[in-house]
Design a protein around this motif. Sequence first.
Motif: not given
Length: 269
Positions: A86-100
């Motif tokens: 997940w940290k690597a995906r953040a470094a690439e500029g992706n976004e995140f949100a909750s799925h509960t």
Amino acid sequence: MPSASSRTGRAAALAIAVAAMPAAWAQQGASCEKPVYLTFDTGHMGVASLVAEVLKRQNVRVTFFAAAERTQTDGDSLDSHWAPWWKARAAEGNEFASHTYDHAYWRGDLKGVAPSFRIKPSAGALAGREFTWSTAEYCANISKASERLALITGKKPLPLYRAPGGKTSPRLLAAAKACGFEHVGWSPAGFLGDELPSEKFSNEKLLAQALETIRPGDILLAHLGIWSRKDPWAPANLEPLIVGLKAKGFCFETLRQHPQYRAWIASHP
């Protein structure tokens, strides 16, 4: 032979041109006339590495909706094993949100003055049992996934969430919105079919259908692994889908850029 002054002049001009290139590229990249919004919900994470490789190779940013779902690595998709991913995906500029956090399905509204809901989690210690949750309990489960994402990625998730299965009610959506979370579904053509039985819906059929029906502005939905599908979707279809949509003039943006959610996101920094 060119004079020293002319060589100096050309060198200066070249330096200016090279310096201007990043700005020009950025401007070109900012122009997205036919955007689509690719999103991934969590799953067993068996295709997570492949998905990451394809997105990086194709220079595509997406929005991930995460719950703590059971994985093929005998843990859950938000545990310490997956934290570096997940940290690597953040470094690439992706976004995140909750799925509960507990992949909690809405099953119905309950009558009463204070909103309450029948909820059935499909992940975690509560999986498979049905509960009555208050607005505060439902909001806490949305927030728990968002807070976990923030902790393991170092990036603040978007103030968005996706209900498992897309199952909601007006009352549920109002409750979530009151505690700071706007719901995101998907477009009809954006349902990529990776959770359908491959015996009836082959990868070839799903790919052809997507390339035929997806339109600008559509929100697309896929998963990071579906237990029930025998012929996994992503290894066969993800890159051909992205390449095919690009060939038709489409470009990929995250939900941070989506016109329906931009103002909401900006008002919840």
